[in-house]
Design an enzyme around this catalytic site. Structure first.
Site, PDB file in Angstrom:
ATOM      1  N   GLY A 141     -24.150 -52.594 -21.334  1.00  0.00           N
ATOM      2  CA  GLY A 141     -25.072 -52.623 -22.457  1.00  0.00           C
ATOM      3  C   GLY A 141     -24.435 -53.218 -23.688  1.00  0.00           C
ATOM      4  O   GLY A 141     -23.222 -53.511 -23.721  1.00  0.00           O
ATOM      5  N   GLN A 142     -25.262 -53.394 -24.719  1.00  0.00           N
ATOM      6  CA  GLN A 142     -24.813 -53.955 -25.980  1.00  0.00           C
ATOM      7  C   GLN A 142     -25.091 -52.952 -27.073  1.00  0.00           C
ATOM      8  O   GLN A 142     -26.231 -52.491 -27.224  1.00  0.00           O
ATOM      9  CB  GLN A 142     -25.557 -55.267 -26.265  1.00  0.00           C
ATOM     10  CG  GLN A 142     -25.123 -55.967 -27.544  1.00  0.00           C
ATOM     11  CD  GLN A 142     -23.774 -56.639 -27.401  1.00  0.00           C
ATOM     12  OE1 GLN A 142     -23.449 -57.178 -26.337  1.00  0.00           O
ATOM     13  NE2 GLN A 142     -22.966 -56.612 -28.448  1.00  0.00           N
ATOM     14  N   GLY A 151     -20.383 -53.501 -30.503  1.00  0.00           N
ATOM     15  CA  GLY A 151     -19.667 -54.126 -29.405  1.00  0.00           C
ATOM     16  C   GLY A 151     -20.420 -54.035 -28.098  1.00  0.00           C
ATOM     17  O   GLY A 151     -21.546 -53.536 -28.022  1.00  0.00           O
ATOM     18  N   LYS A 187     -15.734 -49.954 -24.094  1.00  0.00           N
ATOM     19  CA  LYS A 187     -16.464 -50.554 -25.212  1.00  0.00           C
ATOM     20  C   LYS A 187     -15.540 -51.512 -25.952  1.00  0.00           C
ATOM     21  O   LYS A 187     -14.575 -51.092 -26.608  1.00  0.00           O
ATOM     22  CB  LYS A 187     -16.975 -49.474 -26.164  1.00  0.00           C
ATOM     23  CG  LYS A 187     -17.720 -50.038 -27.371  1.00  0.00           C
ATOM     24  CD  LYS A 187     -17.916 -48.968 -28.448  1.00  0.00           C
ATOM     25  CE  LYS A 187     -19.281 -48.377 -28.369  1.00  0.00           C
ATOM     26  NZ  LYS A 187     -19.552 -47.450 -29.502  1.00  0.00           N
ATOM     27  N   ASP A 213     -23.726 -38.399 -36.772  1.00  0.00           N
ATOM     28  CA  ASP A 213     -24.555 -39.402 -36.103  1.00  0.00           C
ATOM     29  C   ASP A 213     -25.148 -38.839 -34.814  1.00  0.00           C
ATOM     30  O   ASP A 213     -25.110 -39.489 -33.767  1.00  0.00           O
ATOM     31  CB  ASP A 213     -23.747 -40.670 -35.824  1.00  0.00           C
ATOM     32  CG  ASP A 213     -24.641 -41.903 -35.697  1.00  0.00           C
ATOM     33  OD1 ASP A 213     -25.827 -41.829 -36.093  1.00  0.00           O
ATOM     34  OD2 ASP A 213     -24.170 -42.936 -35.196  1.00  0.00           O
TER      35      ASP A 213
END
Length: 605
Positions: free
Chosen positions: A302-303, A307, A323, A421
């Protein structure tokens, strides 16, 4: 495994002295009869009692004392109390030492780490045993090796875990790492109480016909003492008994070695795995290591915002997620923050960092691979396409696991860790859909004694950031900020949608938390994706807990410990007051008689 006992005695005694072979003045005198403490073994050269015997009766480094209970003891530097001498076998030149506090392995490891280079008689360091210590609250873990001298019952007990063991299979929830013990020559459970050591200098084995002593330059043999047949007979008897004890010890050692050979293949597999995967601390990899692990970045997972994530492999059975960070990932502060934070964490609901790469301008983070990816993938699929594996029972288990992970970050570590977060994208799911909190790039560490933290700028993701992070008019930034984010996460899990929906049919549904509160406050059921009996009760419970967590003012939100209790409780919590209106400044939020308003002390960032 090979035994390291033969030379460990020399290391143990002479390591404490710069020169263990320092000579004693004066000629030997074979008029030094054997002696002993009231409760202890017979003592003769090279052992001696300073003050009771002259220096010609012993050898430097073999000084003994009689403790207050009449037991023979050896005083060793860096220990809280002397080690007891259980028995001495002069024929085989071995001694059995016992530590009443149960800390003998820690004494040996301490001497190894601090004095090894100064020793003239180091023991072989092949195949050492390495352990990590974990401090665990009740209940007891009876099948793990307890280090009693470090435990403080009933508050907590300290257990030794071999570094080669995979901590994911051990009951270490709510435990915290509290040091290490390495290296040891034998398993710690074989040495926790007592162990046998041998010495080679001075060497009296050649004096088969009598005694030995120091003549000022070398060891010299003396004939047996005449006129003391009882003492001589006692020494012969002691030699026989010592030989029998040695034989029993060898038989026991043979049994242990035989047991170890049976699982030789399994041990080799673990050693091979640990070569690339250190289970208890992050490993630093080079960029070439990262290319090898990811097979030259073959499979992209994934993106992300900072990164690209690739699938990697440490062995045929161990997979990782790598990552690769791009240049937009701050100036290096976030990278350092995440690596330093993740190195402190060991919890079933927090993702484990395997390692990292900081090779020039290339930076990467290596995590355990979680095949089901993030929670976001499962809850934002629309009302009709929600993955059927995420039943309401599973959603409840995921919510409880995330809450326990946050509770560990706030209360279970050496320092309080504020994540800042918490959102579905940062909740990863393993193959059994157990949740793990990830992405600590915005996290902050603070003292457990302090309640609040000052911040120079807002941090987090829009839609999950607590009001006080934007404006101090709402209160101080604290652990309650993570509680707010968790509440928004809960409501998104309930609705299967973003809390702010610009495509909603009417304005009242645009802000989903307000819509939930209005329905529940009127006594109406949510009826969102209800498929089975009991789903409505779980949905209502998760929604009410979420509403408690998203009060505008942190003083009105429950601490995460209370959130866990609400989720674990059988009954549905009571409805909170409207979380979207101003609180009475003189009134603290309560639930079921529980008061959780506290003064928040600010910590400078």
């Amino acid at each position: 495994m090979h035994s390291h006992v033969p030379s460990l005695f020399l290391f143990f005694f002479f390591l404490c002295f710069a020169h263990g072979t320092a000579h004693l003045d004066g000629p030997p005198r074979h008029g030094c009869p054997p002696t002993s403490c009231p409760s202890g073994p017979r003592v003769r050269f090279p052992f001696w009692f300073p003050g009771r015997q002259g220096p010609e009766c012993g050898y430097k480094g073999f000084e003994l004392i009689c403790d207050d209970r009449g037991r023979t003891a050896l005083s060793v530097p860096n220990t809280s109390q002397p080690l007891l001498v259980e028995s001495i076998d002069y024929k085989s030149q071995s001694v059995v030492l016992h530590d009443p506090t149960g800390c003998l392995p820690l004494v040996i490891a301490n001497l190894t780490q601090s004095r090894f280079s100064a020793s003239k008689f180091p023991y072989s360091n092949q195949d050492p045993y390495n352990y990590v210590l974990f401090k665990c609250p009740p209940p007891d873990r009876d099948y793990m090796t307890e280090v009693a001298c470090r435990s403080k019952p009933p508050s907590y007990k300290v257990y030794a875990v071999e570094s080669s063991d995979y901590v994911g299979n051990l009951p270490l929830v709510y435990c915290e790492r509290s040091g290490s013990v390495d290296p040891l020559p034998n398993p710690i459970d074989d040495m926790i109480d007592q162990a046998q050591f041998e010495w080679t200098t001075p060497d009296c084995k050649k004096c088969t016909e009598g005694l030995c002593g120091w003549n000022g330059s070398k060891i010299e043999c003396f004939p047996p003492r005449h006129g003391q047949p009882a003492i001589l007979k006692l020494e012969i008897t002691g030699g026989i008994v010592g030989s029998l004890l040695l034989l029993v010890g060898l038989i026991g050692l043979g049994y242990v070695l035989n047991e170890r050979r049976r699982d030789k293949a399994f041990q080799l597999k673990i050693e091979s795995f640990l070569h690339d995967y250190e289970a208890l601390k992050p490993t630093r990899y080079s960029y070439n290591d990262i290319k090898r692990i990811t097979n030259d970045f073959e499979e992209k997972l994934g993106q992300g915002a900072y990164g690209t994530v690739y699938k990697g492999k440490l062995s045929n059975e161990i997979f990782v997620a790598v990552k690769m960070l791009d240049n937009s990932f701050g100036n290096g502060e976030e990278f350092i923050n995440e690596v330093s934070t993740m190195g402190r964490i060991h919890h079933v609901n927090v993702v484990r960092m395997v390692g990292f790469c900081a090779d020039g301008f290339r930076r990467a983070l290596v995590y355990e691979f979680l095949p089901n990816e993030s929670l976001e993938k499962f809850i934002f699929q629309g009302e009709d396409t929600l993955d059927p594996t995420l039943s309401w029972e599973r959603l409840h288990d995921i919510a409880l696991g995330v809450a326990k992970g946050i509770e560990y970050l706030h209360q279970g570590c050496d320092h309080k860790i504020l994540h800042f977060d918490i959102k579905p994208h940062n909740i990863l799911l393993d193959d059994n859909f157990n949740p793990k909190i990830a992405d600590f790039g915005l996290a902050k560490l603070c003292s457990k004694e302090q309640s609040a933290v000052s911040m120079t700028a807002a941090r987090g993701t829009m839609g999950y950031i607590a009001p006080e992070v934007f404006s101090r008019n709402f209160g101080s930034v604290s652990s309650k900020s993570d509680v707010y984010s968790f509440g928004m996460l809960l409501l998104e899990m309930v609705g299967g949608r973003k809390n702010v929906d610009v495509n909603a049919k009417n304005m009242s549904q645009m802000y989903f938390p307000q819509w939930v509160y209005n329905h529940l406050n009127k006594g109406e059921e949510l009826e969102i994706r209800i498929r089975e009996d009991g789903d409505c009760k779980i949905a209502r419970k998760l929604a009410i807990v979420g509403l408690w967590c998203i009060h505008w003012y942190p003083a009105d939100r429950p601490p995460v410990k209370v959130v866990v209790q609400m989720l674990e409780g059988e009954e549905c919590p009571v409805m909170p007051k409207n979380p979207f209106v101003s609180s009475n400044s003189g009134e603290a939020a309560t639930m079921q008689g529980r008061l959780w308003n506290t003064n928040l002390e600010v910590i400078e960032e």
